[in-house]
Motif scaffolding. Structure first.
Motif, PDB file in Angstrom:
ATOM      1  N   GLN A  18       0.865  -1.167   0.000  1.00  0.00           N
ATOM      2  CA  GLN A  18       0.000   0.000   0.000  1.00  0.00           C
ATOM      3  C   GLN A  18       0.910   1.228   0.000  1.00  0.00           C
ATOM      4  O   GLN A  18       1.524   1.542   1.019  1.00  0.00           O
ATOM      5  N   GLY A  19       1.005   1.876  -1.162  1.00  0.00           N
ATOM      6  CA  GLY A  19       1.928   3.000  -1.301  1.00  0.00           C
ATOM      7  C   GLY A  19       3.351   2.510  -1.081  1.00  0.00           C
ATOM      8  O   GLY A  19       3.754   1.488  -1.623  1.00  0.00           O
ATOM      9  N   PRO A  20       4.116   3.203  -0.249  1.00  0.00           N
ATOM     10  CA  PRO A  20       5.498   2.782  -0.017  1.00  0.00           C
ATOM     11  C   PRO A  20       5.635   1.656   1.021  1.00  0.00           C
ATOM     12  O   PRO A  20       6.736   1.174   1.255  1.00  0.00           O
ATOM     13  N   PHE A  21       4.526   1.235   1.612  1.00  0.00           N
ATOM     14  CA  PHE A  21       4.581   0.224   2.676  1.00  0.00           C
ATOM     15  C   PHE A  21       4.185  -1.155   2.171  1.00  0.00           C
ATOM     16  O   PHE A  21       3.252  -1.299   1.393  1.00  0.00           O
ATOM     17  N   TRP A  22       4.896  -2.154   2.649  1.00  0.00           N
ATOM     18  CA  TRP A  22       4.546  -3.556   2.437  1.00  0.00           C
ATOM     19  C   TRP A  22       4.107  -4.095   3.796  1.00  0.00           C
ATOM     20  O   TRP A  22       4.845  -3.966   4.780  1.00  0.00           O
ATOM     21  N   TYR A  23       2.918  -4.665   3.853  1.00  0.00           N
ATOM     22  CA  TYR A  23       2.397  -5.296   5.068  1.00  0.00           C
ATOM     23  C   TYR A  23       2.344  -6.789   4.810  1.00  0.00           C
ATOM     24  O   TYR A  23       1.762  -7.225   3.810  1.00  0.00           O
ATOM     25  N   ALA A  24       2.930  -7.577   5.690  1.00  0.00           N
ATOM     26  CA  ALA A  24       2.935  -9.025   5.473  1.00  0.00           C
ATOM     27  C   ALA A  24       2.837  -9.765   6.798  1.00  0.00           C
ATOM     28  O   ALA A  24       3.110  -9.214   7.864  1.00  0.00           O
ATOM     29  N   ARG A  25       2.460 -11.017   6.685  1.00  0.00           N
ATOM     30  CA  ARG A  25       2.380 -11.912   7.841  1.00  0.00           C
ATOM     31  C   ARG A  25       3.149 -13.183   7.484  1.00  0.00           C
ATOM     32  O   ARG A  25       3.010 -13.713   6.382  1.00  0.00           O
ATOM     33  N   ARG A  26       3.959 -13.666   8.417  1.00  0.00           N
ATOM     34  CA  ARG A  26       4.701 -14.912   8.204  1.00  0.00           C
ATOM     35  C   ARG A  26       3.758 -16.097   8.405  1.00  0.00           C
ATOM     36  O   ARG A  26       3.077 -16.178   9.429  1.00  0.00           O
ATOM     37  N   VAL A  27       3.739 -17.012   7.432  1.00  0.00           N
ATOM     38  CA  VAL A  27       2.912 -18.215   7.513  1.00  0.00           C
ATOM     39  C   VAL A  27       3.713 -19.407   7.007  1.00  0.00           C
ATOM     40  O   VAL A  27       4.740 -19.243   6.354  1.00  0.00           O
ATOM     41  N   GLN A  28       3.231 -20.605   7.311  1.00  0.00           N
ATOM     42  CA  GLN A  28       3.821 -21.851   6.796  1.00  0.00           C
ATOM     43  C   GLN A  28       5.303 -22.004   7.158  1.00  0.00           C
ATOM     44  O   GLN A  28       6.156 -22.141   6.293  1.00  0.00           O
ATOM     45  N   ARG A  29       5.602 -22.021   8.426  1.00  0.00           N
ATOM     46  CA  ARG A  29       6.986 -22.158   8.900  1.00  0.00           C
ATOM     47  C   ARG A  29       7.559 -23.517   8.533  1.00  0.00           C
ATOM     48  O   ARG A  29       6.877 -24.538   8.614  1.00  0.00           O
ATOM     49  N   SER A  30       8.821 -23.507   8.126  1.00  0.00           N
ATOM     50  CA  SER A  30       9.546 -24.765   7.920  1.00  0.00           C
ATOM     51  C   SER A  30      10.950 -24.611   8.493  1.00  0.00           C
ATOM     52  O   SER A  30      11.471 -23.513   8.618  1.00  0.00           O
ATOM     53  N   VAL A  31      11.524 -25.730   8.873  1.00  0.00           N
ATOM     54  CA  VAL A  31      12.844 -25.760   9.494  1.00  0.00           C
ATOM     55  C   VAL A  31      13.766 -26.571   8.602  1.00  0.00           C
ATOM     56  O   VAL A  31      13.374 -27.608   8.071  1.00  0.00           O
ATOM     57  N   GLY A  32      14.999 -26.075   8.421  1.00  0.00           N
ATOM     58  CA  GLY A  32      15.926 -26.720   7.505  1.00  0.00           C
ATOM     59  C   GLY A  32      17.193 -27.213   8.170  1.00  0.00           C
ATOM     60  O   GLY A  32      17.174 -27.732   9.278  1.00  0.00           O
ATOM     61  N   LYS A  33      18.288 -26.971   7.483  1.00  0.00           N
ATOM     62  CA  LYS A  33      19.623 -27.366   7.922  1.00  0.00           C
ATOM     63  C   LYS A  33      20.397 -26.107   8.326  1.00  0.00           C
ATOM     64  O   LYS A  33      19.899 -24.996   8.165  1.00  0.00           O
ATOM     65  N   PRO A  34      21.624 -26.264   8.796  1.00  0.00           N
ATOM     66  CA  PRO A  34      22.385 -25.075   9.200  1.00  0.00           C
ATOM     67  C   PRO A  34      22.581 -24.036   8.089  1.00  0.00           C
ATOM     68  O   PRO A  34      22.662 -22.847   8.365  1.00  0.00           O
ATOM     69  N   THR A  35      22.658 -24.466   6.822  1.00  0.00           N
ATOM     70  CA  THR A  35      22.899 -23.502   5.746  1.00  0.00           C
ATOM     71  C   THR A  35      21.873 -23.558   4.619  1.00  0.00           C
ATOM     72  O   THR A  35      22.099 -22.996   3.547  1.00  0.00           O
ATOM     73  N   SER A  36      20.754 -24.194   4.839  1.00  0.00           N
ATOM     74  CA  SER A  36      19.712 -24.216   3.806  1.00  0.00           C
ATOM     75  C   SER A  36      18.370 -24.573   4.427  1.00  0.00           C
ATOM     76  O   SER A  36      18.310 -25.161   5.502  1.00  0.00           O
ATOM     77  N   VAL A  37      17.307 -24.201   3.712  1.00  0.00           N
ATOM     78  CA  VAL A  37      15.964 -24.515   4.163  1.00  0.00           C
ATOM     79  C   VAL A  37      15.073 -24.648   2.935  1.00  0.00           C
ATOM     80  O   VAL A  37      15.287 -23.981   1.936  1.00  0.00           O
TER      81      VAL A  37
END
Length: 157
Positions: A18-37
């Motif tokens: 919306q204009g210069p602002f981005w509004y977001a919500r984090r969804v669908q969490r996943s867990v990976g490895k030390p250097t990748s996900v």
């Protein structure tokens, strides 16, 4: 005494600009490895097709910097081409998130002016470029494309 292994975590971002602002919500969490996900690409595609509100991805670099890796750049370029619209890549290191906008013009993202992680998975970002500038550049550089499950398999590699 055993040492705790720190791994990357990832969420998808749903929201809007919306204009210069981005509004977001984090969804669908996943867990990976030390250097990748990895994350659920099928869910991302289904969400975008159903609601059109996927605005990007949020992930951690637990033992690195909050800047995009070469893999991040390649992955974001593929998703931008897949969805046919600019997307955000938010990277958190040392509990500080930084946001990058990928719009298909450059190989890497452009850092936004500000990015804050708020309670309840909310992420607020500020882009000092206008939405019209971003959209005009996008239309001039890229053709809208469709994405298939076959092409998303390449994203996971």
């Amino acid at each position: 005494m055993s040492r705790k292994v720190v791994v990357e975590r990832c969420w998808m971002l749903v929201g809007r600009r919306q204009g210069p602002f981005w509004y977001a919500r984090r969804v669908q969490r996943s867990v990976g490895k030390p250097t990748s996900v990895a994350f659920d690409a099928d869910w991302a595609l289904a969400r975008e097709e159903a609601k059109g509100d996927l605005v990007g991805f949020y992930h951690t670099h637990p033992s690195g910097l909050a800047t995009p890796s070469v893999r991040d750049d390649r992955t974001m370029a593929a998703w931008v081409a897949c969805f046919g619209k600019p997307l955000l890549c938010v990277i958190e290191a040392d509990d500080r998130p930084r946001a990058y906008l990928y719009d298909g013009r450059l190989r890497s993202g452009v850092e936004l002016c500000a990015c804050e992680r708020l309670p309840r998975g909310i992420v607020l970002m500020f882009d000092d470029r206008t939405e019209d500038e971003t959209e005009e550049n996008w239309r001039n550089q890229c053709e809208a494309s469709t994405c298939t499950k076959k092409s998303t398999a390449a994203l996971a590699k």
